[in-house]
Design a protein around this motif. Structure first.
Motif, PDB file in Angstrom:
ATOM      1  N   VAL A   1      -6.272   0.861  -2.948  1.00  0.00           N
ATOM      2  CA  VAL A   1      -5.467   1.996  -2.493  1.00  0.00           C
ATOM      3  C   VAL A   1      -6.321   3.251  -2.505  1.00  0.00           C
ATOM      4  O   VAL A   1      -6.975   3.551  -3.496  1.00  0.00           O
ATOM      5  CB  VAL A   1      -4.243   2.201  -3.424  1.00  0.00           C
ATOM      6  CG1 VAL A   1      -3.463   3.439  -3.020  1.00  0.00           C
ATOM      7  CG2 VAL A   1      -3.364   0.965  -3.414  1.00  0.00           C
TER       8      VAL A   1
ATOM      9  N   GLY B   1      -3.294   1.374   1.678  1.00  0.00           N
ATOM     10  CA  GLY B   1      -2.218   1.261   0.696  1.00  0.00           C
ATOM     11  C   GLY B   1      -1.245   2.414   0.717  1.00  0.00           C
ATOM     12  O   GLY B   1      -0.783   2.863  -0.333  1.00  0.00           O
ATOM     13  N   LEU B   2      -0.912   2.903   1.904  1.00  0.00           N
ATOM     14  CA  LEU B   2      -0.018   4.065   1.989  1.00  0.00           C
ATOM     15  C   LEU B   2       1.362   3.799   1.405  1.00  0.00           C
ATOM     16  O   LEU B   2       1.963   4.696   0.805  1.00  0.00           O
ATOM     17  CB  LEU B   2       0.102   4.532   3.446  1.00  0.00           C
ATOM     18  CG  LEU B   2      -0.974   5.542   3.862  1.00  0.00           C
ATOM     19  CD1 LEU B   2      -2.320   4.882   4.035  1.00  0.00           C
ATOM     20  CD2 LEU B   2      -0.580   6.292   5.111  1.00  0.00           C
ATOM     21  N   GLU B   3       1.840   2.567   1.552  1.00  0.00           N
ATOM     22  CA  GLU B   3       3.168   2.266   0.987  1.00  0.00           C
ATOM     23  C   GLU B   3       3.151   2.359  -0.530  1.00  0.00           C
ATOM     24  O   GLU B   3       4.083   2.872  -1.151  1.00  0.00           O
ATOM     25  CB  GLU B   3       3.643   0.880   1.447  1.00  0.00           C
ATOM     26  CG  GLU B   3       4.258   0.904   2.835  1.00  0.00           C
ATOM     27  CD  GLU B   3       5.195   2.104   3.057  1.00  0.00           C
ATOM     28  OE1 GLU B   3       6.152   2.247   2.268  1.00  0.00           O
ATOM     29  OE2 GLU B   3       4.966   2.897   3.988  1.00  0.00           O
ATOM     30  N   ARG B   4       2.080   1.841  -1.113  1.00  0.00           N
ATOM     31  CA  ARG B   4       1.927   1.918  -2.577  1.00  0.00           C
ATOM     32  C   ARG B   4       1.895   3.384  -3.019  1.00  0.00           C
ATOM     33  O   ARG B   4       2.499   3.783  -4.007  1.00  0.00           O
ATOM     34  CB  ARG B   4       0.624   1.222  -2.961  1.00  0.00           C
ATOM     35  CG  ARG B   4       0.468   0.891  -4.414  1.00  0.00           C
ATOM     36  CD  ARG B   4       0.926  -0.536  -4.693  1.00  0.00           C
ATOM     37  NE  ARG B   4       0.577  -0.903  -6.066  1.00  0.00           N
ATOM     38  CZ  ARG B   4       1.280  -0.529  -7.125  1.00  0.00           C
ATOM     39  NH1 ARG B   4       2.341   0.226  -6.969  1.00  0.00           N
ATOM     40  NH2 ARG B   4       0.921  -0.913  -8.338  1.00  0.00           N
TER      41      ARG B   4
ATOM     42  N   ARG C   1       3.203   5.939  -1.450  1.00  0.00           N
ATOM     43  CA  ARG C   1       4.530   6.545  -1.266  1.00  0.00           C
ATOM     44  C   ARG C   1       5.468   6.183  -2.407  1.00  0.00           C
ATOM     45  O   ARG C   1       6.245   7.007  -2.868  1.00  0.00           O
ATOM     46  CB  ARG C   1       5.122   6.105   0.074  1.00  0.00           C
ATOM     47  CG  ARG C   1       4.405   6.708   1.266  1.00  0.00           C
ATOM     48  CD  ARG C   1       5.171   6.476   2.577  1.00  0.00           C
ATOM     49  NE  ARG C   1       4.591   7.282   3.643  1.00  0.00           N
ATOM     50  CZ  ARG C   1       3.815   6.798   4.608  1.00  0.00           C
ATOM     51  NH1 ARG C   1       3.538   5.509   4.646  1.00  0.00           N
ATOM     52  NH2 ARG C   1       3.318   7.603   5.521  1.00  0.00           N
ATOM     53  N   GLU C   2       5.373   4.920  -2.865  1.00  0.00           N
ATOM     54  CA  GLU C   2       6.192   4.515  -4.008  1.00  0.00           C
ATOM     55  C   GLU C   2       5.841   5.351  -5.241  1.00  0.00           C
ATOM     56  O   GLU C   2       6.709   5.889  -5.913  1.00  0.00           O
ATOM     57  CB  GLU C   2       5.928   3.043  -4.363  1.00  0.00           C
ATOM     58  CG  GLU C   2       6.513   2.032  -3.405  1.00  0.00           C
ATOM     59  CD  GLU C   2       5.958   0.634  -3.690  1.00  0.00           C
ATOM     60  OE1 GLU C   2       5.494   0.391  -4.829  1.00  0.00           O
ATOM     61  OE2 GLU C   2       5.970  -0.208  -2.774  1.00  0.00           O
TER      62      GLU C   2
ATOM     63  N   ASP D   1       7.369  10.684   1.375  1.00  0.00           N
ATOM     64  CA  ASP D   1       6.971  10.054   2.629  1.00  0.00           C
ATOM     65  C   ASP D   1       5.763  10.727   3.264  1.00  0.00           C
ATOM     66  O   ASP D   1       4.911  10.081   3.856  1.00  0.00           O
ATOM     67  CB  ASP D   1       8.132  10.102   3.629  1.00  0.00           C
ATOM     68  CG  ASP D   1       9.100   8.951   3.401  1.00  0.00           C
ATOM     69  OD1 ASP D   1       8.734   8.006   2.688  1.00  0.00           O
ATOM     70  OD2 ASP D   1      10.217   9.020   3.939  1.00  0.00           O
TER      71      ASP D   1
ATOM     72  N   GLU E   1       2.653  11.817   4.538  1.00  0.00           N
ATOM     73  CA  GLU E   1       1.283  11.343   4.363  1.00  0.00           C
ATOM     74  C   GLU E   1       0.350  12.464   3.940  1.00  0.00           C
ATOM     75  O   GLU E   1      -0.567  12.282   3.156  1.00  0.00           O
ATOM     76  CB  GLU E   1       0.830  10.736   5.699  1.00  0.00           C
ATOM     77  CG  GLU E   1      -0.585  10.229   5.704  1.00  0.00           C
ATOM     78  CD  GLU E   1      -0.951   9.618   7.049  1.00  0.00           C
ATOM     79  OE1 GLU E   1      -0.035   9.108   7.751  1.00  0.00           O
ATOM     80  OE2 GLU E   1      -2.142   9.654   7.403  1.00  0.00           O
TER      81      GLU E   1
ATOM     82  N   LEU F   1       0.340  13.105   0.126  1.00  0.00           N
ATOM     83  CA  LEU F   1       0.157  11.996  -0.809  1.00  0.00           C
ATOM     84  C   LEU F   1      -1.006  12.254  -1.762  1.00  0.00           C
ATOM     85  O   LEU F   1      -0.920  11.960  -2.950  1.00  0.00           O
ATOM     86  CB  LEU F   1      -0.079  10.688  -0.042  1.00  0.00           C
ATOM     87  CG  LEU F   1       1.141  10.119   0.694  1.00  0.00           C
ATOM     88  CD1 LEU F   1       0.752   8.853   1.446  1.00  0.00           C
ATOM     89  CD2 LEU F   1       2.279   9.832  -0.263  1.00  0.00           C
TER      90      LEU F   1
END
Length: 189
Positions: free
Chosen positions: A31, A103-106, A108-109, A114, A116, A119
């Motif tokens: 990530v 690993g953008l979803e990781r 965001r969690e 959301d 970007e 982040l």
DNA sequence: AAGTAGATGTTCT
DNA sequence: GAACATCTACTTA
């Protein structure tokens, strides 16, 4: 192709290494993204954690280059540095912002966001998005969970510099470096 | 758009 | 006690 950085790539003085890291890729457990903003800190620099000399907290910065120096800031944020310079001389580079690529979803969690752009736009945000903790203190950057890849040499990288952020001493030392025009910076230059 | 307060823990004086 | 390589939420304009 992107080449992994090795210990000797971190052996120069902190400002030189900092400048050279712009455009490199940093991943932790897969990530991360492109390094777009860093700051250099040095033993002879009143703003640095290693200026007072060796302490339990800063000992990693006096060790071999190419390792992680992690610290906990303002009681809330984990921040990541790359140790650089000759071994025994305390210096490091603070990773201040990334352009997220992996690993953008990781992220965001972990960040609960959301956007970007937010982040990894700041050292505390990078720490949260990449899951930085004291467990990574002193670990080598050329082994898992870290991966640090050299900038793509095909295209030129336009690096800008300016004074560092959030410090009260040595405020005029221009040791903050960034990718010109990037929208993922913590602040404009 | 810009400013301020509050969170929270370790280190320093 | 105060400072601290920060971030978020809330105010005021």
């Amino acid at each position: 192709m992107l080449r992994p950085l090795r210990h000797k790539d971190f052996a120069a003085d902190a400002p030189s290494v900092a400048r050279a890291l712009i455009g490199a890729t940093l991943l932790v457990d897969g990530v991360g993204g492109l390094i777009v903003e860093v700051e250099a800190y040095d033993e002879d620099d009143p703003a640095s954690h290693c200026h007072p000399g060796r302490t339990p907290r800063n000992q990693a910065m006096f060790g071999p280059p190419g390792h992680a120096y992690v610290y906990f800031n303002y009681g809330l944020h984990w921040c990541l540095n790359f140790v650089c310079g000759p071994e025994g001389h305390g210096s490091g580079v603070l990773i201040r912002a990334l352009q997220p690529t992996h690993g953008l979803e990781r992220m965001r969690e972990r960040r609960g966001l959301d956007d970007e752009r937010l982040l990894c736009a700041g050292p505390g945000r990078v720490g949260q998005a990449l899951g930085i903790t004291k467990a990574l203190y002193g670990l080598p950057l050329d082994q898992p969970p870290f991966k640090v890849l050299a900038p793509n040499r095909r295209q030129p990288i336009d690096v800008v510099c300016g004074p560092r952020i959030g410090i009260r001493r040595a405020v005029d030392t221009p040791w903050r470096f960034g990718l010109a025009g990037s929208r993922y910076l913590s602040r404009r230059f």
